[in-house]
Design an enzyme around this catalytic site. Structure first.
Site, PDB file in Angstrom:
ATOM      1  N   ASN A  63       0.839  -1.197   0.000  1.00 50.13           N
ATOM      2  CA  ASN A  63       0.000   0.000   0.000  1.00 50.13           C
ATOM      3  C   ASN A  63       0.876   1.249   0.000  1.00 50.13           C
ATOM      4  OD1 ASN A  63       0.501  -0.930   2.768  1.00 50.13           O
ATOM      5  ND2 ASN A  63      -0.886   0.663   3.470  1.00 50.13           N
ATOM      6  N   GLU A  65       0.364   5.221   0.660  1.00 48.16           N
ATOM      7  CA  GLU A  65      -0.527   6.279   1.148  1.00 48.16           C
ATOM      8  C   GLU A  65      -0.082   7.646   0.639  1.00 48.16           C
ATOM      9  OE1 GLU A  65      -1.959   4.130   5.269  1.00 48.16           O
ATOM     10  OE2 GLU A  65      -0.687   5.893   5.417  1.00 48.16           O
ATOM     11  N   CYS A  74      -3.998   0.782  -2.731  1.00 44.65           N
ATOM     12  CA  CYS A  74      -3.857  -0.438  -1.936  1.00 44.65           C
ATOM     13  C   CYS A  74      -2.879  -1.419  -2.582  1.00 44.65           C
ATOM     14  CB  CYS A  74      -5.210  -1.121  -1.789  1.00 44.65           C
ATOM     15  SG  CYS A  74      -6.452  -0.135  -0.931  1.00 44.65           S
ATOM     16  N   GLU A  76      -3.107  -4.640  -3.104  1.00 44.69           N
ATOM     17  CA  GLU A  76      -3.695  -5.588  -4.046  1.00 44.69           C
ATOM     18  C   GLU A  76      -3.782  -4.997  -5.448  1.00 44.69           C
ATOM     19  OE1 GLU A  76      -5.845  -6.189  -0.030  1.00 44.69           O
ATOM     20  OE2 GLU A  76      -4.869  -4.574  -1.126  1.00 44.69           O
ATOM     21  N   CYS A 112     -10.033  -4.651   0.898  1.00 47.19           N
ATOM     22  CA  CYS A 112     -11.101  -3.661   1.063  1.00 47.19           C
ATOM     23  C   CYS A 112     -12.106  -3.794  -0.085  1.00 47.19           C
ATOM     24  CB  CYS A 112     -10.517  -2.245   1.102  1.00 47.19           C
ATOM     25  SG  CYS A 112      -9.935  -1.624  -0.499  1.00 47.19           S
ATOM     26  N   CYS A 115     -10.724  -2.944  -3.592  1.00 48.62           N
ATOM     27  CA  CYS A 115      -9.842  -4.002  -4.103  1.00 48.62           C
ATOM     28  C   CYS A 115     -10.645  -5.224  -4.519  1.00 48.62           C
ATOM     29  CB  CYS A 115      -8.785  -4.368  -3.070  1.00 48.62           C
ATOM     30  SG  CYS A 115      -7.508  -3.107  -2.936  1.00 48.62           S
TER      31      CYS A 115
END
Length: 160
Positions: A63, A65, A74, A76, A112, A115
């Site tokens: 990830n 940010e 993210c 994934e 999430c 994703c």
């Protein structure tokens, strides 16, 4: 007329990495290593993902940010977009995900919603199920046979 339905999903719980099938264990180790490279100065929640293609290539992501929260990405999606960019027509064999907070998380960390939706696009595209393995920093690992087990009422191109 009202019709009630029940939704059932199938998943397997492994107690640790040594219980996983060999390919899955190797892929999860890649996801764990990728997690260490996460850029998470705001949430301090690090996630690593690894995507195994049918041709044997592995793509990792962590990830990333950003102070402007919607600008981050993210793990994934970093991994799967990278795999698709390099090998757009190659089948995805499986995905492994590991996530943790500053205090090591023993509970499995699933993708999430964004994703899940993004991953489902690739499963729909290849018309073959993609197993997903996910864990925290340690402890149990959950394996689903399909992204649809994580997102049963997915939105796909057939609706357009």
């Amino acid at each position: 007329m009202k019709a009630e339905h029940h939704l059932h999903i199938h998943y397997t719980i492994y107690q640790n990495l040594t219980e996983l099938p060999e390919k899955a264990a190797h892929l999860m180790k890649e996801a764990i290593a990728a997690r260490q490279k996460a850029y998470a100065p705001y949430s301090h929640f690090k996630v690593g993902a690894a995507v195994l293609l049918k041709n044997g290539h592995i793509f990792i992501g962590s990830n990333q940010e950003n102070a402007a929260y919607p600008s981050g990405l993210c793990a994934e999606r970093v991994a799967i977009y990278q795999a698709s960019t390099q090998y757009p027509d190659e089948e995805i064999e499986m995905i492994a995900i590991s996530g943790t907070a500053e205090i090591p998380t023993a509970h499995p960390v699933s993708p999430c919603g964004s994703c899940r939706q993004s991953l489902s696009e690739y499963e729909t595209k290849q018309q073959k199920l993609i197993p997903v393995y996910f864990m925290g920093a340690e402890g149990n690992i959950i394996q689903t046979d399909s992204i649809k087990d994580l997102l049963p009422f997915l939105f796909d191109g057939s609706l357009m």
